[in-house]
Design an enzyme around this catalytic site. Sequence first.
Site, PDB file in Angstrom:
ATOM      1  CG  ASP A 452      -2.287   0.670   1.159  1.00 26.26           C
ATOM      2  OD1 ASP A 452      -2.549   1.289   0.243  1.00 26.26           O
ATOM      3  OD2 ASP A 452      -2.962  -0.011   1.231  1.00 26.26           O
ATOM      4  CG  ASP A 521      -9.668   2.248  -1.219  1.00 23.07           C
ATOM      5  OD1 ASP A 521      -9.243   1.308  -0.952  1.00 23.07           O
ATOM      6  OD2 ASP A 521      -9.290   3.080   0.080  1.00 23.07           O
TER       7      ASP A 521
HETATM    8  C1  DGJ Z   1      -6.218   1.585   2.430  1.00 24.45           C
HETATM    9  C2  DGJ Z   1      -6.538   0.056   0.860  1.00 24.45           C
HETATM   10  O1  DGJ Z   1      -7.254   0.969  -0.681  1.00 24.45           O
HETATM   11  C3  DGJ Z   1      -7.056  -0.046   1.507  1.00 24.45           C
HETATM   12  O2  DGJ Z   1      -7.732  -1.424   0.593  1.00 24.45           O
HETATM   13  C4  DGJ Z   1      -6.700  -0.518   2.924  1.00 24.45           C
HETATM   14  O3  DGJ Z   1      -5.543  -1.831   2.404  1.00 24.45           O
HETATM   15  C5  DGJ Z   1      -6.407  -0.165   3.310  1.00 24.45           C
HETATM   16  N1  DGJ Z   1      -5.557   1.398   2.992  1.00 24.45           N
HETATM   17  C6  DGJ Z   1      -5.213  -0.234   4.981  1.00 24.45           C
HETATM   18  O4  DGJ Z   1      -4.305   0.993   5.621  1.00 24.45           O
END
Ligand code: DGJ
Length: 710
Positions: A452, A521
């Site tokens: 991430d 997301d």
């Molecule tokens: C952002 C990501 O896009 C989510 O899927 C998740 O992993 C969160 N971060 C976790 O902090």
Amino acid sequence: MLARFSPAAAQAAAPLVVETQHLSLVLAVGDNHRLYQRYLGPRLLAPADYARLAGGHEAYVSAGLDNLFEPAVGLTHADGNPSLELLFVDAQTAEPSPGVRTTTVRLRDPQYPVEVLLHYAAYAAEDVIKTWTEIKHQERKALVLNHYASAMLHLQAPQYWLTQFHGDWAEEMRQQEAPLTSGIKVVDSKLGARADVYQTPAFFLALGKAADETSGEVLAGTLGWTGNFRLAFELDNQNDLRLSAGINPYASAYTLAPNTPFVTPEFIFTYSTQGKGQASRNLHRWARRYGVLDGTQPRLTLLNNWESTFFDFNEPKLDAIMADAGRLGVDLFLLDDGWFGNKYPRSADNAGLGDWQPTRTKLPNGLGHLVQEATKNGIKFGIWLEPEMVNPKSELYEKHPDWLLKLPNRPEDLSRNQLVLDLTNPKVQDFVFHTVADVFTQNPGLAYVKWDCNRPMTNAYSQYLGADQSHLYVDYVRGFYKVCERLRQQYPHVPIMLCSGGGGRTDYGALKYFTEFWPSDNTDAAERVFIQWGYSNFFPALTLACHVTNWNPQQSLKFRTDVAMMGRLGYDVDLAKLTPAELAFSQQAVKEYKRLSPVIWQGDQYRLRSPYESNQPVVLYVAADRARAVLFAYNLHTRFHETVLRVRLQGLDPARRYRVAETNLVPGTTSRLADQGQTYSGDYLMQVGLKVSDDEARALTSHVLELTAE
Ligand code: DGJ
């Protein structure tokens, strides 16, 4: 002074042709020894015609002399002279692998020891050209690069239509199309640690008129760079278009020491005379074979715990989730954010980032136990990391305040309570490398990583770079790639998802090292139809991680599942909350997906009806041998008495007969499609088409059809 007249003058007379099966880029040296782009477009039938091409624009325009428009390259020599002239020296071609031909053109300044190499790699069968540039010099002191495009291309058409993709968090890849007007249109980003989220480094440029999926001349291009990018489209006084693509030179004047080549990222493009659909298929084929790590290999289906637990989990809870994952039948369990930090446990997003040790109170037996438990359930185990970032509430921050990007004399500018580590610093590169490598070493069963990157750079200042602050944006990304390179030497094939708080990192620069990316997301399935459609213009289905979630529980589980099946299927739901019927449907869906996914991942994609133009979007995937096809059809915001439209298929073999079967039905229901179980010729399906919904189409419903040649 270097020779103004190249010894390669004879070679210079013949045009240099960079060509694929259907596309040619023709360069030639003018009487003034500069390099010109004579032609870019469909491959000409008679090679002799290339010699007849005349005129054109300088291929890679330098700043400071007679150029009156956007330059590709601009620099200030060690003596302060701000000009560069590039004359042809020689060109070399090679065939590094069957079907790939490289051409390297060397240009040199007649007054200063500066050399520019223009690299082209032509992928014949895929109709893709990849181009990048190398700038080097032997002046006595450093020079300063002010512009350093990866590519410059010139186009001539009565009109130019640009399709670009913009957005924000949870609304990525919104498509916009407009004609270009005179002057410069710039699509760029200045986010530092990622390329996109507001603007995407990928576009279609239609020539003459707006292109659609099946008609029109269109160039599709994308820059492989995981940082600030700039795509500039300049329409000049003659109505000619000059396209330059590269790292954004914004705040990035680069001091280049002698004998240290500056290598730009790659610009990847294709050209189609049959609309955007063909352009996308060219890029998909290229990407699977050359652009994405293990692009011809299968992907792992998974269950992720993020949306069902967020930070609130412990060992027994995870054990139960892994047992559920086993029951569901997916390949892997992915443990998301929240598993690390002891002095500052990660129970919210404001602490622990940087301290990559399992939280003892949550996971007393460490990750080892989880890997074992996964194995017991017949699945693999994967883990979330965000190794480039740090919370001020962390031991890492306390121990290494000099490792942060942080402006002196200014307050820290937190975003999601975190700061960016200074990847220009080799010690930080080591740290990031070891963060990932150590998790693998300590847990040999680890089978997957979600990497991430949840914030862009702001108030950015490198404590390592000192006076060279304007190198930060470039060197950060290079630092990131160095880490990836090292990791891939040690772990060449472990699947790693590129995630950036949604779709912030979706580019072929990073996809060399990563197997897939997280498009957004936002997992509302109706939104995802648009978002995935957007990415599908440039990236093959197997690179898109698509999860069934409860973002919008009003939508049926079938609708959410069908949408997620159009990429790499995953789940991010609390399976314990599913009814027995929902679980049975999901178990069956995973099985169905395993059967269908080779076609979805490796097949040719035909975007048959756009969600931007219709309430009834349809996407089709056809296997390379045209023996199988999988079709996804949606009813989005269906109106009262909306007419269900037929859709004409594409890409089938007209002479073969295909049996139509609706699949992924909810157990206990039967297909209501008129064509269910029927057999038609490919010709019929492509000329007459199918009704891919029943006549009582309801909003937010979907159908998956399988076509099998007899
Ligand atoms: C952002 C990501 O896009 C989510 O899927 C998740 O992993 C969160 N971060 C976790 O902090």
